[in-house]
Design a protein around this motif. Structure first.
Motif, PDB file in Angstrom:
ATOM      1  N   PRO A  47       0.805  -1.230   0.000  1.00  0.00           N
ATOM      2  CA  PRO A  47       0.000   0.000   0.000  1.00  0.00           C
ATOM      3  C   PRO A  47       0.834   1.274   0.000  1.00  0.00           C
ATOM      4  CG  PRO A  47      -0.177  -1.149   2.110  1.00  0.00           C
ATOM      5  CD  PRO A  47       0.492  -2.079   1.164  1.00  0.00           C
ATOM      6  N   ILE A  48       1.973   1.286   0.692  1.00  0.00           N
ATOM      7  CA  ILE A  48       2.755   2.520   0.726  1.00  0.00           C
ATOM      8  C   ILE A  48       3.359   2.811  -0.647  1.00  0.00           C
ATOM      9  CG2 ILE A  48       5.031   1.586   1.393  1.00  0.00           C
ATOM     10  CD1 ILE A  48       5.241   3.928   3.369  1.00  0.00           C
ATOM     11  N   LEU A 171      -3.711   0.426   5.912  1.00  0.00           N
ATOM     12  CA  LEU A 171      -4.413   1.703   5.830  1.00  0.00           C
ATOM     13  C   LEU A 171      -3.493   2.868   6.180  1.00  0.00           C
ATOM     14  CD1 LEU A 171      -7.793   0.695   7.510  1.00  0.00           C
ATOM     15  CD2 LEU A 171      -7.457   1.286   5.118  1.00  0.00           C
ATOM     16  N   ALA A 172      -2.727   2.711   7.264  1.00  0.00           N
ATOM     17  CA  ALA A 172      -1.864   3.804   7.716  1.00  0.00           C
ATOM     18  C   ALA A 172      -0.748   4.079   6.715  1.00  0.00           C
ATOM     19  CB  ALA A 172      -1.280   3.467   9.084  1.00  0.00           C
ATOM     20  N   SER A 173      -0.147   3.013   6.172  1.00  0.00           N
ATOM     21  CA  SER A 173       0.949   3.219   5.233  1.00  0.00           C
ATOM     22  C   SER A 173       0.449   3.849   3.935  1.00  0.00           C
ATOM     23  CB  SER A 173       1.661   1.889   4.947  1.00  0.00           C
ATOM     24  OG  SER A 173       0.754   0.925   4.441  1.00  0.00           O
ATOM     25  N   ALA A 345     -10.529   6.134   9.054  1.00  0.00           N
ATOM     26  CA  ALA A 345     -10.259   4.759   8.620  1.00  0.00           C
ATOM     27  C   ALA A 345      -9.424   4.020   9.659  1.00  0.00           C
ATOM     28  CB  ALA A 345      -9.546   4.768   7.272  1.00  0.00           C
ATOM     29  N   ALA A 346      -8.411   4.686  10.212  1.00  0.00           N
ATOM     30  CA  ALA A 346      -7.558   4.041  11.211  1.00  0.00           C
ATOM     31  C   ALA A 346      -8.342   3.724  12.477  1.00  0.00           C
ATOM     32  CB  ALA A 346      -6.370   4.946  11.535  1.00  0.00           C
ATOM     33  N   VAL A 347      -9.139   4.690  12.951  1.00  0.00           N
ATOM     34  CA  VAL A 347      -9.923   4.470  14.173  1.00  0.00           C
ATOM     35  C   VAL A 347     -10.930   3.343  13.974  1.00  0.00           C
ATOM     36  CG1 VAL A 347     -11.623   5.513  15.714  1.00  0.00           C
ATOM     37  CG2 VAL A 347      -9.616   6.827  15.024  1.00  0.00           C
TER      38      VAL A 347
END
Length: 487
Positions: A47-48, A171-173, A345-347
């Motif tokens: 993803p990153i 998601l975070a990356s 999205a992260a939460v």
């Protein structure tokens, strides 16, 4: 692959009988930090890299003297390689062992990083992105296969929070990718966007070699319910080649819906027909079509995941473009407006990982997609900033819930000896959604993003969101999926 397996009930003893150890090399309990660290590092690489390139495309085009249509191949090439590579490498992981596939993928990422950082021509740069897509595609299906094997080794279901961490890493990356890519391009040049993969992949490789369990143990664990012993068999290379060819033709067609390449439909149909014929006659097919025909819940999960990410990617690509061209934001400020989406999205990914059920989070995700699309119908080039932030956040909620919910459903519904390939097909559905979204945006926007184009995307989103909600509520199997597989 076989029919869906029964829920995990007791510790697997096959590995012990085969001479394998029931402890990780570190002696750490199941699902601990030493197992998860390399899996999380590997899961963020795809993803990153899919988003990090976005802020370097202009500089790359300037250096190689190519236009936007050519630099777009750097994005499409990785999507194509990933869409084909995820299920293919998942199949390989199910047959020869996920640790080997994970290590091989990390080595390929290192090679792609070096090739991209040193590429003297634009063609070699595209080749590096293809290798990067294939290498990063190995991590997710291998991680899912390793988690299933570890679940059998320790005799308890994989905790939902563990699966949630895999989703959160992705998601975070993906969220920080554009910012990281822009920072690297400004400070060290666009080649740093490729070179940064080398240390990241080496870290994942070192962790895999030190801490991931040996493949003889994972293969035995994955086959503990099979009467014939450890999972073995053909990798079905011809089936993989047919799948890759049919999918590539289909994706080339989807890439240009604004100017359809109708002649591509004929080879796509022929390749698909040959693929079906070959898979039905092969004793151990790459795509077990008979299993999929029996496993309706798994097929519905793929369909839901693809539809959800079709809408999500429409927003990721279309909303940000509209913010710049119709609302007048700079690239930097448009990225700031999109931050609530990443945060939500992260939460919600963490919240979804802590729920026991699957059906309710997926239903909430569908409702939020409908609500977010409805809000988009109200947006204009003069809309106030708070409304834009709320609209972005509304689409972050389904992104987090759909990622964890569908991942949990695939994990529960996949056959015992085929979880790697099943997880790979889930990502293929996601990439098909991404490419279709990009084509739809080009179709409705044309040369420039407008209010009318955004509203067309919103109407499409409402219709598909209603369809997604209906598919979720009608799937009775989701009522017990989360409890059965994840406790």
């Amino acid at each position: 692959m076989s029919a869906p397996d029964a829920p995990d009930r007791a510790p697997d003893r096959t590995a012990e009988r085969a001479g394998g150890s029931r402890e990780l090399p570190s002696g750490e309990p199941g699902f601990g930090a030493r197992l998860m660290t390399p899996l999380l590092l590997g899961s963020l690489l795809n993803p990153i890299n899919s988003t990090m390139i976005a802020t370097a495309l202009v500089a790359i085009g300037r250096d190689f003297r190519v236009g936007a249509a050519d630099t777009a191949w750097l994005v499409s090439a990785m999507y194509l390689a990933s869409a084909v590579g995820q299920p293919s490498l998942g199949r390989v992981a199910d047959r020869i062992g996920p640790r080997r596939v994970f290590v091989g993928g990390a080595l390929a990422v290192c090679a792609a990083g070096v090739l991209g950082a040193l590429a003297p021509t634009f063609t070699l740069l595209i080749v590096s992105r293809i290798v990067l897509g294939a290498g990063t595609a190995a991590a997710y299906p291998a991680a899912m296969a390793l988690l299933r094997a570890e679940s059998r080794r320790v005799g308890r279901p994989t905790p939902r929070t563990v699966l949630g961490r895999i989703s959160l890493a992705a998601l975070a990356s993906a969220a920080v990718g554009p910012t990281l890519g822009g920072l690297l391009a400004v400070t060290a040049g666009w080649r740093a966007v490729f070179a940064v993969n080398v240390p990241l992949a080496l870290l994942a490789l070192a962790g895999a070699l030190a801490w991931l369990p040996a493949d003889r143990d994972t293969r035995a664990a994955a086959a503990s319910d099979e009467a014939g012993g450890p999972a073995r068999g053909s990798l079905d290379p011809f089936g993989i080649a047919l799948f890759a060819s049919a999918l590539t033709c289909a994706m080339f067609f989807l890439l240009r819906l604004d100017a359809p390449r109708w002649p591509l439909l004929a080879p796509t149909a022929v390749l698909a027909a040959v693929l079906v014929w070959w898979q039905l006659r092969h004793p151990q097919p790459f795509l077990d079509l008979r299993m999929l025909a029996r496993n309706r819940p798994l097929v519905l999960t793929y369909l839901r995941h693809g539809l959800a990410y079709l809408l999500i990617y429409c927003v990721l690509y279309g909303f940000s473009q509209w913010l710049e061209q119709a609302h007048g934001f700079s690239s930097f400020h448009a990225g700031l407006v999109m931050l609530p989406m990443s945060g939500a999205a992260a939460v919600c990914s963490l919240a979804g990982a802590r729920t026991k059920g699957v059906r309710a989070p997926l239903a909430i995700a569908a409702v939020c997609l409908i609500a977010g699309s409805a809000v988009f119908l109200l947006l204009r080039g003069t809309t106030a900033l708070p409304v834009l932030l709320v609209a972005a956040a509304l689409f972050g909620i389904p992104q987090g819930l759909a990622a964890t919910g569908n991942q949990a459903a695939v994990y529960a519904q996949a056959p015992a000896d085929g979880v790697g390939a099943a997880a790979g097909l889930q990502r293929t559905a996601q990439y098909l959604g991404a490419i279709t979204a990009a084509s739809l945006i080009g179709l409705v926007y044309g040369p420039r993003a407008t209010d009318a184009g955004l509203h067309a995307i919103a109407l499409t989103g409402v219709a598909l969101g209603v369809l997604l909600l209906a598919l979720t509520l009608a799937d009775r199997g989701l009522r017990t999926t989360g409890h059965r597989a994840l406790g």
